[in-house]
Design a protein around this motif. Structure first.
Motif, mmCIF file in Angstrom:
data_model
loop_
_atom_site.group_PDB
_atom_site.id
_atom_site.type_symbol
_atom_site.label_atom_id
_atom_site.label_comp_id
_atom_site.label_asym_id
_atom_site.label_seq_id
_atom_site.Cartn_x
_atom_site.Cartn_y
_atom_site.Cartn_z
ATOM 1 N N TYR A 1 0.830 -1.203 0.000
ATOM 2 C CA TYR A 1 0.000 0.000 0.000
ATOM 3 C C TYR A 1 0.866 1.255 0.000
ATOM 4 O O TYR A 1 1.891 1.319 0.700
ATOM 5 N N VAL A 2 0.401 2.263 -0.775
ATOM 6 C CA VAL A 2 1.049 3.570 -0.813
ATOM 7 C C VAL A 2 -0.032 4.619 -0.611
ATOM 8 O O VAL A 2 -1.104 4.539 -1.221
ATOM 9 N N GLY B 1 -0.289 -6.839 -6.168
ATOM 10 C CA GLY B 1 -0.949 -5.546 -6.270
ATOM 11 C C GLY B 1 -0.351 -4.508 -5.356
ATOM 12 O O GLY B 1 -0.347 -4.666 -4.126
ATOM 13 N N VAL B 2 0.177 -3.424 -5.957
ATOM 14 C CA VAL B 2 0.619 -2.255 -5.186
ATOM 15 C C VAL B 2 -0.521 -1.248 -5.282
ATOM 16 O O VAL B 2 -0.765 -0.659 -6.331
ATOM 17 N N TYR C 1 0.324 -1.805 -10.419
ATOM 18 C CA TYR C 1 0.159 -0.546 -9.694
ATOM 19 C C TYR C 1 -1.256 -0.072 -9.974
ATOM 20 O O TYR C 1 -1.591 0.257 -11.113
ATOM 21 N N ARG C 2 -2.074 -0.059 -8.935
ATOM 22 C CA ARG C 2 -3.494 0.148 -9.173
ATOM 23 C C ARG C 2 -4.125 0.980 -8.069
ATOM 24 O O ARG C 2 -3.542 1.181 -6.989
ATOM 25 N N ALA C 3 -5.338 1.453 -8.350
ATOM 26 C CA ALA C 3 -6.081 2.231 -7.368
ATOM 27 C C ALA C 3 -6.646 1.325 -6.288
ATOM 28 O O ALA C 3 -7.125 0.216 -6.560
ATOM 29 N N ILE D 1 4.141 -5.727 -16.248
ATOM 30 C CA ILE D 1 3.819 -4.645 -15.321
ATOM 31 C C ILE D 1 2.521 -4.020 -15.779
ATOM 32 O O ILE D 1 2.263 -3.900 -16.994
ATOM 33 N N ALA D 2 1.666 -3.637 -14.838
ATOM 34 C CA ALA D 2 0.365 -3.069 -15.198
ATOM 35 C C ALA D 2 0.079 -1.823 -14.380
ATOM 36 O O ALA D 2 0.559 -1.664 -13.246
ATOM 37 N N PHE D 3 -0.713 -0.928 -14.997
ATOM 38 C CA PHE D 3 -1.236 0.259 -14.314
ATOM 39 C C PHE D 3 -2.750 0.225 -14.488
ATOM 40 O O PHE D 3 -3.252 0.097 -15.613
#
Length: 781
Positions: free
Chosen positions: A36-37, A78-79, A108-110, A327-329
């Motif tokens: 988590y960020v 999942g980040v 990297y996702r919401a 890698i995914a966004f």
């Protein structure tokens, strides 16, 4: 049918069949969050729960690297970014060390139901009113984290207009004897000059000359932004000296057809031109930013931002054999990226996003281009990157850029809007001769919305391809682009390059494109809503619907087109343009196309199947054409994206549904361009109707009448349609107009409606009406 033609048609048919397998449905359920960020987090946390989130993306990236979490993966990692503004002061970088493994991705996702914003800009506050002036001022020093150069200011989410003078025409070029000239083009007449002379009355005594840019518009698509070095008097004229070697490099382009002194020029970012609401000016010497608020606008309350960081995200493997992969966004908003190149050199001489080189004689392609406008999310030497459900907006350059060695990329379900250049730029101008591993290839661009590009870069397109292989552009909604909607061009006009690592096999299908070339009122034309240039063997353009294009061409097959098919396309209010400058022997094929435009240019194609495009009259579109129109654009699972882009003007060109007695200038009126174009009528009362597509409330209407003549519009009113009363009802009664400045009306009652009508009239019996701009804002009910 001869053998070679049968083979070509069969090869293209194979592409059509393959294209049917490209489109993807809505995204699957989101991956679980692992790390988590949060913008309010701390890098001293452990990052493993929503309440112990890290503060930076770098902390999450480094944790994955150090602990080998992306090695021998058994599930996606999942980040998750928590909602809020993740302010960047530098580019976020990923390399092959950050790749996924075993067929799983690092995502990297919401965070579910939250909206994280990766922000490359900085808020501007503490605005102060300038005494006895209509504008406000704020400090933007580098010591406080602002960039020393930027070309954009966003107020209330809207891109403000850089202070600009009215168009002026030069009287001649000049050459300063004391300044050495860069080399001229040896193949063309000598043209060694240092700038342009203008009538003195058109050039006021400007202050802070070094921050001024000179905008040049000519021949439809060669648009330039030149840095100004000096302004000096010369008899009855003034000399505007432009930065070298850029001006000379641009002069080298030709013998004057695309850059001459008698073209139209505009002065940009001059303090003395800060004279209209919505304009701004930056003084880099004093680090002060000036803004002229729009009617009723409180800048501090609306919020103002300027870009700082150039390139928000850079995903790059170290070589074609060491690619960043898997890698995914997903679900992230990116905004406020900067573009610093225009600080030090001119931008222009362009073909869409392809930029003219500093020294065209050093360009290996020998045609003057040497690069492209950059994107803010860059992929270089990558494989298997997915970019889904994101929003890319308010950028000082382009959106997503697929550079050398980007392959197997999926771009689906995103919003790209309010950009300087294209939403997606795939391929590099310089990569015409790269080998298989370096080619930008195997790309799917589907079910995206791309709109509102090029307000400060008139050659901007929506989706731009350069030297790519096997790219599918399908089911996208593209509208309100300065130049083309969908564009592809190969660097070398005459070369073929049709091997497996070559260029071609593009599928452009089932797209809806409208109000492309929206800057035509500035003289930007020579384009098409869907355009291709050069040899792209095996390419198919099919089942697209283009409409309300403001230049003449909806579909344009230009120079050296080769082994392509154009089938089952519909063009409303624009022509099919199959250029006679085709590659010999002719191998462009076409069938089952429809248009309501009688004057098509058709010599550059072979019409098999049902022959030349069907010309429809009186709106009698046959069933096949209606099906093409209905099925073009976003697929049902993505249809809701159409309404997620904020609409600055509800009454824009795309929502005009009916009108009474307006002349042909109407298309120039509603596209958001100020101080150019007008709509009028020779009768003394006319109306135009807008279909807003949904119920809106809390309206504000702004009208600016044409300042040509005293016999133009003197009154205006707005009506709404009431379904319950089956009638048009006045929202406002007729109001008198006594100024050429914008006039704002806000209804005292909160009415809601889906359809509005603007009425304008002149009380003189023989009077006429003319309107410069009309806009409507509101909140969707």
């Amino acid at each position: 049918m001869d053998t070679s033609r049968r083979a070509a048609v069969a090869a293209v048919a194979g592409v059509v069949l393959a294209a049917g397998l490209v489109s993807v449905g809505p995204a699957h359920a989101a991956e679980p969050c692992t790390l988590y960020v949060s913008a309010s987090g701390s890098d001293d946390n452990d990052g493993t729960s929503p309440n112990s989130a890290w503060a930076t993306l770098e902390r999450a990236r480094d944790h994955i690297r150090l602990n080998g979490l992306n090695k021998d993966m058994q599930a996606d990692l999942g980040v998750c970014l928590r909602g809020g503004r993740h302010t960047r002061t530098a580019t976020f970088t990923l390399s092959e060390a950050d790749s996924g493994s075993n067929g799983f991705k690092v995502v990297y996702r919401a965070f579910p139901r939250e909206t994280p914003i990766i922000d490359g800009g900085k808020a501007v506050g503490d605005w102060n009113q300038v005494a006895d002036r209509p504008y406000v001022v704020a400090d933007v020093p580098e010591s406080a984290g602002y960039a020393d150069y930027f070309r954009q200011l966003y107020v209330g989410g809207r891109r403000a207009q850089l202070a600009m003078g009215k168009g002026i025409v030069g009287t001649g070029f000049f050459d300063e004897a004391s300044i050495p000239n860069p080399p001229a083009n040896p193949d063309r007449p000598a043209r060694s000059y240092d700038g342009v002379e203008f009538p003195a009355a058109g050039i006021p005594a400007y202050t802070n000359v070094s921050d001024i840019r000179l905008l040049h518009v000519a021949v439809g698509f060669k648009i330039d932004y030149f840095p100004v070095v000096d302004i000096s008097a010369s008899g009855a004229d003034k000399r505007v000296r432009l930065a070298q070697p850029h001006f000379q490099a641009r002069l080298n382009r030709d013998d004057g057809s695309s850059l001459n002194y008698n073209h139209t020029f505009y002065v940009l970012n001059a303090f003395e031109e800060l004279d209209s609401p919505g304009e701004w000016y930056l003084n880099r010497e004093t680090n002060k930013l000036y803004y002229y608020p729009r009617p009723g606008e409180d800048v501090d309350q609306a919020g103002a931002y300027v870009p700082v960081v150039e390139t928000l995200v850079n995903v790059a493997g170290s070589s074609p054999s060491a690619k960043a992969s898997a890698i995914a966004f997903d679900g992230i908003t990116f905004e406020h990226g900067n573009w610093l190149l225009p600080r030090d050199r001119f931008i222009g001489g362009t073909q869409a996003e392809a930029q003219y080189a500093d020294d065209p004689f050093e360009d290996p392609n020998y045609d003057g281009y040497g690069g492209e406008v950059p994107g803010q999310i860059k992929l270089t030497n990558t494989k298997g990157i997915t970019f889904t459900n994101n929003t890319v907006r308010k950028m000082g350059s382009g959106g997503l850029q697929l550079l050398t060695g980007a392959e197997d990329v999926t771009v689906t379900g995103n919003l790209f809007y309010n950009l300087t250049a294209a939403g997606v730029i795939a391929g590099r101008w310089m990569d015409v001769h790269v080998d298989d591993s370096e080619r930008t290839r195997n790309v799917t661009i589907s079910n995206n919305v791309v709109t509102d590009t090029g307000d400060d870069f008139f050659p901007a397109t929506g989706i731009s391809l350069m030297n790519t292989y096997n790219v599918a552009v399908t089911h996208n909604l593209v509208y309100d682009t300065a130049y083309m909607g969908v564009h592809q061009r190969k660097a070398e006009e005459y070369s073929l390059l049709d091997e497996v690592d070559g260029i071609g096999k593009t599928t452009i299908s089932h797209n809806e494109v409208y109000n492309a070339t929206s800057k035509v009122s500035w003289g930007v034309h020579d384009s098409g809503a869907i355009y291709t240039f050069g040899t792209w063997p095996g390419s198919v353009i099919s089942h697209n619907y283009t409409h309300h294009t403001t230049s003449v061409s909806n579909y344009y097959s230009d120079n050296q087109s080769h082994q392509t098919r154009w089938d089952y396309n519909v063009g409303l209010s624009g022509r099919f343009d199959f250029s006679p400058r085709y590659r010999d022997p002719l191998s462009v094929y076409s069938s089952h196309n429809y248009t309501d435009f009688a004057d098509n240019r058709l010599s550059g194609a072979i019409y098999d199947g049902d022959g030349k495009p069907h010309v429809v009259t009186d709106g009698a579109w046959p069933a096949e054409a209606q099906t093409i129109m209905k099925e073009a654009g976003l697929e049902p699972g993505y249809a809701g994206l159409r309404w997620k882009v904020p609409r600055e003007n509800l009454a824009d060109h795309s929502t005009v549904s009916q009108r009474s007695a307006w002349d042909s200038g109407l298309g120039k009126l509603w596209d958001g361009v100020t101080e150019t174009g007008e709509a009028g009528s020779n009768v003394n009362e006319s109306w135009v109707q807008f279909d807003l597509g949904a119920d809106y409330k809390r309206f504000a209407f702004t009208l600016q009448q044409d300042n040509c003549c005293t016999w133009m519009t003197t009154h205006w009113k707005v009506q709404r349609w009431s379904a319950s009363q089956d009638a048009w009802i006045d929202i406002m009664p007729y109001q008198a107009i006594n100024t050429a400045a914008p006039v704002v009306y806000r209804p005292p009652a909160d009415v809601a409606t889906t359809n509005i009508r603007l009425y304008v009239r002149n009380s003189n019996q023989n009077g006429r009406i003319g309107v410069q701009e009309f806009s409507a804002t509101g909140v969707r009910k």
